[in-house]
Enzyme design. Structure first.
Site, PDB file in Angstrom:
ATOM      1  N   ALA A  86      82.112  64.600  30.046  1.00 24.92           N
ATOM      2  CA  ALA A  86      82.593  63.858  31.212  1.00 24.92           C
ATOM      3  C   ALA A  86      81.787  62.603  31.520  1.00 24.92           C
ATOM      4  O   ALA A  86      82.254  61.734  32.251  1.00 24.92           O
ATOM      5  CB  ALA A  86      82.595  64.773  32.439  1.00 24.92           C
ATOM      6  N   THR A 127      75.195  68.681  35.150  1.00 23.12           N
ATOM      7  CA  THR A 127      75.704  69.601  34.138  1.00 23.12           C
ATOM      8  C   THR A 127      76.172  70.929  34.732  1.00 23.12           C
ATOM      9  O   THR A 127      77.161  71.510  34.285  1.00 23.12           O
ATOM     10  CB  THR A 127      74.624  69.865  33.079  1.00 23.12           C
ATOM     11  N   SER A 147      76.803  69.860  24.587  1.00 24.07           N
ATOM     12  CA  SER A 147      77.198  68.503  24.949  1.00 24.07           C
ATOM     13  C   SER A 147      78.058  67.885  23.852  1.00 24.07           C
ATOM     14  O   SER A 147      77.842  68.124  22.664  1.00 24.07           O
ATOM     15  CB  SER A 147      75.960  67.640  25.176  1.00 24.07           C
ATOM     16  N   GLY A 148      78.999  67.048  24.262  1.00 25.09           N
ATOM     17  CA  GLY A 148      79.878  66.378  23.305  1.00 25.09           C
ATOM     18  C   GLY A 148      79.235  65.232  22.562  1.00 25.09           C
ATOM     19  O   GLY A 148      79.863  64.650  21.667  1.00 25.09           O
ATOM     20  N   ASP A 149      77.993  64.888  22.907  1.00 27.32           N
ATOM     21  CA  ASP A 149      77.318  63.776  22.221  1.00 27.32           C
ATOM     22  C   ASP A 149      76.238  64.270  21.261  1.00 27.32           C
ATOM     23  O   ASP A 149      75.284  63.557  20.968  1.00 27.32           O
ATOM     24  CB  ASP A 149      76.726  62.796  23.229  1.00 27.32           C
ATOM     25  N   ARG A 167      97.134  47.475  -0.627  1.00 26.45           N
ATOM     26  CA  ARG A 167      97.416  47.626   0.799  1.00 26.45           C
ATOM     27  C   ARG A 167      98.288  48.863   1.026  1.00 26.45           C
ATOM     28  O   ARG A 167      98.731  49.508   0.072  1.00 26.45           O
ATOM     29  CB  ARG A 167      98.069  46.347   1.319  1.00 26.45           C
ATOM     30  N   HIS A 184      96.232  39.673 -13.569  1.00 26.06           N
ATOM     31  CA  HIS A 184      95.352  38.868 -12.728  1.00 26.06           C
ATOM     32  C   HIS A 184      96.150  37.921 -11.838  1.00 26.06           C
ATOM     33  O   HIS A 184      97.222  37.446 -12.186  1.00 26.06           O
ATOM     34  CB  HIS A 184      94.364  38.045 -13.570  1.00 26.06           C
ATOM     35  N   SER A 234     103.935  34.196 -16.902  1.00 26.60           N
ATOM     36  CA  SER A 234     102.946  33.687 -15.950  1.00 26.60           C
ATOM     37  C   SER A 234     103.544  32.639 -15.015  1.00 26.60           C
ATOM     38  O   SER A 234     104.458  31.892 -15.379  1.00 26.60           O
ATOM     39  CB  SER A 234     101.775  33.071 -16.710  1.00 26.60           C
TER      40      SER A 234
END
Length: 455
Positions: free
Chosen positions: A11, A79, A101-103, A333, A363, A405
């Site tokens: 939190a 806490t 703890s979440g960290d 991609r 190429h 080409s």
């Protein structure tokens, strides 16, 4: 079998991160810190997990989804107050509850399991997870009596000289008898300088009531590391990366320079694959056996089958089948797929295209929105012209075609199997099988005309 629950504290805002992003959502090796915690809790066979959210609640919920239930801490009042918010979900349950703890992304399922076992064996009301810190400065110290029983946790600012010399520290993880936890929370007050409800005060309450308070000391201090700023985030990432890389090498993967192999948590790599230096492999990437990933490559959310070679290239959401090779300095991609034994050489780009087995793109070519068959030759400088200013258009090229080409293939067209496109052509019409297409102006030589030019 004892019921096991867990509470993830997520939190807080995390102002020291100096970030718009909620602290627990910063990533360590491709996964948010809070996801790392959740993954290890699930691996420890804890299914009843509640995450306390507050600042950035919606973003935390987006990250974790329906894997957990949520309790909202509207005001961050400590806490202990955070754990109070879970009473409607957990307060009536029997069993054990772990609070973490979440960290703290470096804790492992093995440590959580050891903590549960230790707690259960000693019939404790609470077991504190502790560790030996090389430098305990800033941590709460675990004070034990002469026979090793935990007396109290003392914070750095309140510690005497003798207590400051103690190296056993509180990691901030606790295993509680669930019903005793919520009974003690009803006695918790915020009578302190900060006006907050501290979970550590619950331990004192249980001690006063004559309950058994124990501490389990784990071996690896690094696991307990909490991340509060960017420096700690970098350190946690380095520790996690070392874990990942060490396991990969144990599993038969060669990392030429483990210090510069940046590989995410969910990546899978097969035996006898070689990863050279300065390589980044991210997301849910799977790499088969006997591959070579050359220096300077970046691969994200992609699938590489066995015996694939990638040299100094970038792959995103792509698939490369066995025997294919890419690079150097090419870019696959999203939605690029290369069939078996395809060659994509240097300075090429492939996007949303399938290239069939044995085809060669040597190429300086761009292939986008296209389907290419088998054993095609794509010459140097070929461009698949796929965009008309409004729409992306598709091109098909049949098996065994030859594209000379410096040709432009203007979509939408179909280049038939076994057809031949002459070098320098701009193709706007489809071909039939065995056609030769040539589309360029006829060369005209003007004798002596160069003398009249101003160069």
């Amino acid at each position: 079998m004892v019921n096991k629950n867990a509470i993830i504290l997520a939190a807080g805002k995390g102002t020291r991160m100096k970030s718009k992003l909620h602290k627990v959502l910063h990533q360590v090796c491709g996964k948010t810190m809070v996801e790392h915690v959740l993954t290890q809790l699930q691996a420890a066979d804890i299914q009843n997990i509640v995450t306390v959210v507050g600042y950035g609640a919606d973003t935390v919920k987006d990250a974790l989804g329906d894997q957990v239930r949520y309790a909202l801490q509207k005001q961050q009042l400590g806490t202990g107050h955070a754990v109070m918010q879970t009473e409607d979900l957990l307060g009536e349950l029997a069993g054990q509850t772990l609070v973490v703890s979440g960290d703290t992304p470096l804790f492992t399922a093995a440590t959580f399991n050891h903590l549960f076992q230790y707690h259960e064996q000693r019939h404790a009301a609470v077991t504190i997870l502790t560790s030996k810190a090389p430098d305990p400065t800033g941590y709460g110290r675990i004070v034990r009596n002469e026979i090793g029983i935990v007396e109290r946790i003392v914070e750095q600012k309140d510690a005497s000289v003798e207590e400051q010399a103690i190296h056993e520290i509180n990691t901030g993880v606790y295993c509680f008898d669930n019903q005793k936890l919520f009974a003690a929370l009803k006695r918790l007050t915020n009578d302190n300088a900060q006006g907050e409800y501290y979970l550590t005060d619950v331990i004192g309450i249980l001690k006063e009531e004559g309950e058994i308070v124990t501490a389990y000391q784990m071996e690896d201090f690094d696991e307990s590391m909490g991340v509060n700023d960017r420096s700690a985030l970098a350190k946690a990432t380095k520790i996690m990366q070392k874990r990942i890389n060490t396991q990969l090498m144990k599993d038969g993967v060669t990392l030429v320079d483990p210090e510069t192999a940046y590989i995410d948590t969910d990546v899978q790599i097969g035996q006898d694959t070689v990863i050279e230096g300065n390589v980044v492999i991210k997301g849910r990437t799977t790499i088969g056996a006997d591959c070579l990933i050359g220096a300077g490559s970046r691969i994200e959310d992609s699938t590489l089958h066995d015996d694939v070679t990638i040299m100094s290239s970038t792959l995103e959401r792509s698939e490369v089948h066995s025997g294919a090779d890419v690079g150097p300095n090419s870019h696959l991609r999203p939605e690029a797929e290369l069939g078996e034994n395809v060659h994509v050489g240097n300075f090429c780009e492939v996007k949303k295209a399938y290239i069939g087995a044995g085809t060669k793109v040597g190429h300086l070519s761009y292939i986008g929105d296209a389907t290419l068959g088998k054993n095609i030759n794509v010459g140097c400088g070929v461009v698949f012209v796929n965009y008309d200013g409004t729409n992306k258009l598709h091109t098909n090229v049949g098996d065994h075609a030859f594209i000379g080409s410096n040709s432009n293939i203007v979509a939408p067209v179909n280049i038939a199997a076994d057809s031949f496109v002459a070098a320098g052509s701009t193709i706007t019409d489809s071909t039939e099988q065995f056609d030769m297409a040539i589309a360029r102006a006829r060369q005209v030589n003007k004798p002596g005309y160069a003398k009249k030019l101003p160069w």
